[in-house]
Design an enzyme around this catalytic site. Sequence first.
Site, PDB file in Angstrom:
ATOM      1  N   THR A   1      -3.062  39.792  62.554  1.00 43.69           N
ATOM      2  CA  THR A   1      -3.151  41.105  63.303  1.00 43.69           C
ATOM      3  C   THR A   1      -4.223  41.983  62.688  1.00 43.69           C
ATOM      4  O   THR A   1      -4.263  42.094  61.650  1.00 43.69           O
ATOM      5  CB  THR A   1      -1.816  41.585  63.349  1.00 43.69           C
TER       6      THR A   1
ATOM      7  N   THR B   1       3.575  40.995  56.706  1.00 41.72           N
ATOM      8  CA  THR B   1       4.642  41.028  56.103  1.00 41.72           C
ATOM      9  C   THR B   1       4.439  40.423  54.819  1.00 41.72           C
ATOM     10  O   THR B   1       3.659  39.379  54.658  1.00 41.72           O
ATOM     11  CB  THR B   1       5.525  39.987  56.888  1.00 41.72           C
TER      12      THR B   1
ATOM     13  N   GLN C   1      28.011  48.608  71.043  1.00 42.72           N
ATOM     14  CA  GLN C   1      29.132  49.115  72.090  1.00 42.72           C
ATOM     15  C   GLN C   1      30.416  48.847  71.846  1.00 42.72           C
ATOM     16  O   GLN C   1      31.414  49.712  71.892  1.00 42.72           O
ATOM     17  CB  GLN C   1      28.746  48.325  73.656  1.00 42.72           C
ATOM     18  N   ILE C   2      30.824  47.644  71.352  1.00 45.61           N
ATOM     19  CA  ILE C   2      32.056  47.333  71.007  1.00 45.61           C
ATOM     20  C   ILE C   2      32.465  48.215  69.718  1.00 45.61           C
ATOM     21  O   ILE C   2      33.750  48.551  69.918  1.00 45.61           O
ATOM     22  CB  ILE C   2      32.275  45.741  70.804  1.00 45.61           C
ATOM     23  N   HIS C   3      31.836  48.544  68.725  1.00 43.13           N
ATOM     24  CA  HIS C   3      31.995  49.414  67.842  1.00 43.13           C
ATOM     25  C   HIS C   3      32.330  50.895  68.213  1.00 43.13           C
ATOM     26  O   HIS C   3      32.681  51.722  67.392  1.00 43.13           O
ATOM     27  CB  HIS C   3      31.078  49.300  66.738  1.00 43.13           C
TER      28      HIS C   3
ATOM     29  N   GLU D   1       5.451  37.593  65.338  1.00 40.29           N
ATOM     30  CA  GLU D   1       4.976  36.331  65.918  1.00 40.29           C
ATOM     31  C   GLU D   1       5.138  36.030  67.285  1.00 40.29           C
ATOM     32  O   GLU D   1       5.405  34.836  67.916  1.00 40.29           O
ATOM     33  CB  GLU D   1       6.030  35.408  65.071  1.00 40.29           C
TER      34      GLU D   1
ATOM     35  N   THR E   1       5.084  38.869  71.011  1.00 36.04           N
ATOM     36  CA  THR E   1       5.984  39.642  71.677  1.00 36.04           C
ATOM     37  C   THR E   1       6.562  38.610  72.706  1.00 36.04           C
ATOM     38  O   THR E   1       6.272  37.733  73.135  1.00 36.04           O
ATOM     39  CB  THR E   1       5.226  40.780  72.420  1.00 36.04           C
TER      40      THR E   1
HETATM   41  N1  COS Z   1      -1.990  24.769  69.463  1.00 37.17           N
HETATM   42  C1  COS Z   1      -3.189  24.584  69.197  1.00 37.17           C
HETATM   43  N2  COS Z   1      -4.037  25.001  69.858  1.00 37.17           N
HETATM   44  C2  COS Z   1      -3.877  26.151  70.578  1.00 37.17           C
HETATM   45  C3  COS Z   1      -2.766  26.485  70.794  1.00 37.17           C
HETATM   46  C4  COS Z   1      -1.706  25.797  70.120  1.00 37.17           C
HETATM   47  N3  COS Z   1      -0.295  26.504  70.325  1.00 37.17           N
HETATM   48  N4  COS Z   1      -2.635  27.787  71.445  1.00 37.17           N
HETATM   49  C5  COS Z   1      -3.918  27.779  72.038  1.00 37.17           C
HETATM   50  N5  COS Z   1      -4.787  26.847  71.297  1.00 37.17           N
HETATM   51  C6  COS Z   1      -6.205  26.583  71.604  1.00 37.17           C
HETATM   52  C7  COS Z   1      -6.669  26.486  73.118  1.00 37.17           C
HETATM   53  O1  COS Z   1      -6.633  25.032  73.593  1.00 37.17           O
HETATM   54  C8  COS Z   1      -7.891  26.879  72.902  1.00 37.17           C
HETATM   55  O2  COS Z   1      -8.635  26.036  72.665  1.00 37.17           O
HETATM   56  P1  COS Z   1     -10.190  25.489  73.358  1.00 37.17           P
HETATM   57  O3  COS Z   1     -10.976  26.714  73.371  1.00 37.17           O
HETATM   58  O4  COS Z   1     -10.599  24.222  72.623  1.00 37.17           O
HETATM   59  O5  COS Z   1      -9.835  25.012  74.719  1.00 37.17           O
HETATM   60  C9  COS Z   1      -7.942  27.983  71.948  1.00 37.17           C
HETATM   61  O6  COS Z   1      -6.936  27.861  70.921  1.00 37.17           O
HETATM   62  C10 COS Z   1      -7.938  29.088  72.748  1.00 37.17           C
HETATM   63  O7  COS Z   1      -6.704  29.332  73.361  1.00 37.17           O
HETATM   64  P2  COS Z   1      -6.429  30.360  74.702  1.00 37.17           P
HETATM   65  O8  COS Z   1      -7.518  30.339  75.449  1.00 37.17           O
HETATM   66  O9  COS Z   1      -5.186  30.032  75.152  1.00 37.17           O
HETATM   67  O10 COS Z   1      -6.506  31.721  73.733  1.00 37.17           O
HETATM   68  P3  COS Z   1      -6.258  33.099  74.413  1.00 37.17           P
HETATM   69  O11 COS Z   1      -7.300  34.270  73.743  1.00 37.17           O
HETATM   70  O12 COS Z   1      -6.175  33.147  75.726  1.00 37.17           O
HETATM   71  O13 COS Z   1      -4.788  33.573  73.852  1.00 37.17           O
HETATM   72  C11 COS Z   1      -2.648  33.787  73.143  1.00 37.17           C
HETATM   73  C12 COS Z   1      -3.632  32.977  73.705  1.00 37.17           C
HETATM   74  C13 COS Z   1      -2.372  35.152  73.848  1.00 37.17           C
HETATM   75  C14 COS Z   1      -1.313  32.870  73.367  1.00 37.17           C
HETATM   76  C15 COS Z   1      -2.584  34.055  71.578  1.00 37.17           C
HETATM   77  O14 COS Z   1      -3.779  34.979  71.268  1.00 37.17           O
HETATM   78  C16 COS Z   1      -1.549  34.564  70.910  1.00 37.17           C
HETATM   79  O15 COS Z   1      -0.602  33.837  70.919  1.00 37.17           O
HETATM   80  N6  COS Z   1      -1.250  36.121  70.705  1.00 37.17           N
HETATM   81  C17 COS Z   1      -0.075  36.416  69.950  1.00 37.17           C
HETATM   82  C18 COS Z   1      -0.443  36.251  68.483  1.00 37.17           C
HETATM   83  C19 COS Z   1       0.609  36.418  68.040  1.00 37.17           C
HETATM   84  O16 COS Z   1       1.685  35.753  67.670  1.00 37.17           O
HETATM   85  N7  COS Z   1       0.565  37.544  66.765  1.00 37.17           N
HETATM   86  C20 COS Z   1       1.602  37.721  66.070  1.00 37.17           C
HETATM   87  C21 COS Z   1       1.312  38.342  64.515  1.00 37.17           C
HETATM   88  S1  COS Z   1       1.140  37.068  63.521  1.00 37.17           S
HETATM   89  S2  COS Z   1       2.973  37.219  62.899  1.00 37.17           S
END
Ligand code: COS
Length: 384
Positions: A125, A157, A337-339, A364, A366
Amino acid sequence: MIRDDETLNLLLDAISRFVRERLVPAEEHVAQTDEIPADIVGEMRELGLFGLSIPEQYGGLGLTMEEEVLVAFEIARTSPCFRSLFGTNVGIGSQGLIIDGTVDQKQHYLPRLASGELIASFALTEPGSGSDAASLRTRAVRVGDHYVIDGTKRFITNAPEAGIFTVMARTNPDIKGAGGISAFIVEKGTPGLSLGKVDKKMGQRGAHTCDVIFENCRVPAQNLIGGIEGVGFKTAMKVLDKGRLHIAAICVGAAERMLDDALRYALERQQFGKPIAEFQLIQAMLADSRAEIYAARSMVLDAARRRDENEDVATLASCCKLFASEMCGRVADRAVQIHGGAGYVSEYAVERFYRDVRLFRIYEGTTQVQQLVIARDMMRNASL
Ligand code: COS
C-alpha cells in the site's frame, strides 16, 4: 489436510492454554501500554508461532492451510494484536519468499523468520495506491548489481518491528499496471530506508503500523524475489490469497470470543427479575451470531482444505474474507448491544474488540475489493 492428528491436537491444546492463561490476562495491559511484554513474545517464539506456515526444512512447523486455520481459530480468541506480531511472518511478510523466492533467498531468511528472530513486513500500500494496488508508484531502477528504490509505503503492519520488508516496486515505468511491478526483500538498516511515526489507530493497540520511506535506497539485485522482474504484482496477489483465508479464520476466532463474552454476560445480567439471556430478543442475537460463526467456520475450513489439494482458491479466499469479516462486525455489534451500557465502557473487553475487529473489513483487501474479485471471477466463467 491434517497430517498427524495427535501432534496437531497437542499444538492446538498448547495454544488454547497459552491464550487462556497468558494472553487473555495480558490484554488490558497491552491495550494500555501499546506494547506486548517481552516475556510473552519469548513464549510465542517457543510455541513456534512465528514459523507456523514456514516449511519444516527452514525451521518452521510447515502447517497445511487446514492446520493453520485451526490454529488461527484458537489464537484469535484474544486481542488481535498478539496474532498481528507473528501474523506477518506466517502470512504476508514471508509468503512472497515461500511462494516465489529462490532457494538462496529462502535459506537466507526463512530460518530466522521461523524462529521469530526476524520480523517480516509486507509493503504494498502507498499513499496514492490502496485498493488499486497495481497503480503503485514506488520505483526500483536497476543500477549495476543494485536496484535503487524511491517511494513511500503506508500503513505497513509491524514496520517498527520489522527486520525485512517485502516491497512491491515498479521496475518498468513504461508498463503502468501490474506487469511493471517487481517484489524485493529490503533489510532494515539499508541506507535510504526510514520509518514514519507510528500511526494512531482506532484499535489493535499493541500492533503497530507506520509509513516506510525509500529515498535512494540501494538494494542488492539478488534481493529481487525469484530473480525475475515484472511478476511482483502476481506474487503479492498469491500472498494475499493465502492471507485472506488466514484473516477469515481470525475473524471466526474473534467472533467466537465475543459471543462467549456476550453469552456469559447475558446469563449473569439480571433485568425484569431474570437473566437477560431468557429474553427472546437477546436469544435472537445470540442465535444469529452462533449460526453465522458456524457458516464462516465451515467456509474457511472448506477453502483451506481445497488449497491443500492445490485448487486455485483466489475466489474462495475472497468469499471467506468477505463473509467472515462482515460476520465478525455483526457479531461485535450484537455483543456490544447485549452488554448494553456496559458494552460501551472499557471495563468489558467487548468495547475493545468492537474497535479491534473493525480493521478486518478493511485490511488485506476491503470488503468491496473481495466483492470485485468474486464478481469478476463469476463474469469470466459465465457461459452465455
Ligand atoms: N493470483 C495470481 N495472479 C493474479 C491474482 C491471483 N490471485 N490476481 C490477479 N492476478 C494476475 C492477473 O491474472 C493479471 O495477470 P495477467 O496480466 O498476466 O493477466 C495480473 O495479476 C493483474 O490482475 P488484474 O488485472 O486482476 O489486476 P487489477 O489491477 O485489476 O486489480 C485487484 C485487482 C483490485 C483485485 C487488486 O489490485 C487487489 O487485490 N487490490 C487490493 C489490494 C489489497 O488487498 N491491499 C491490502 C493491503 S496489503 S495488507
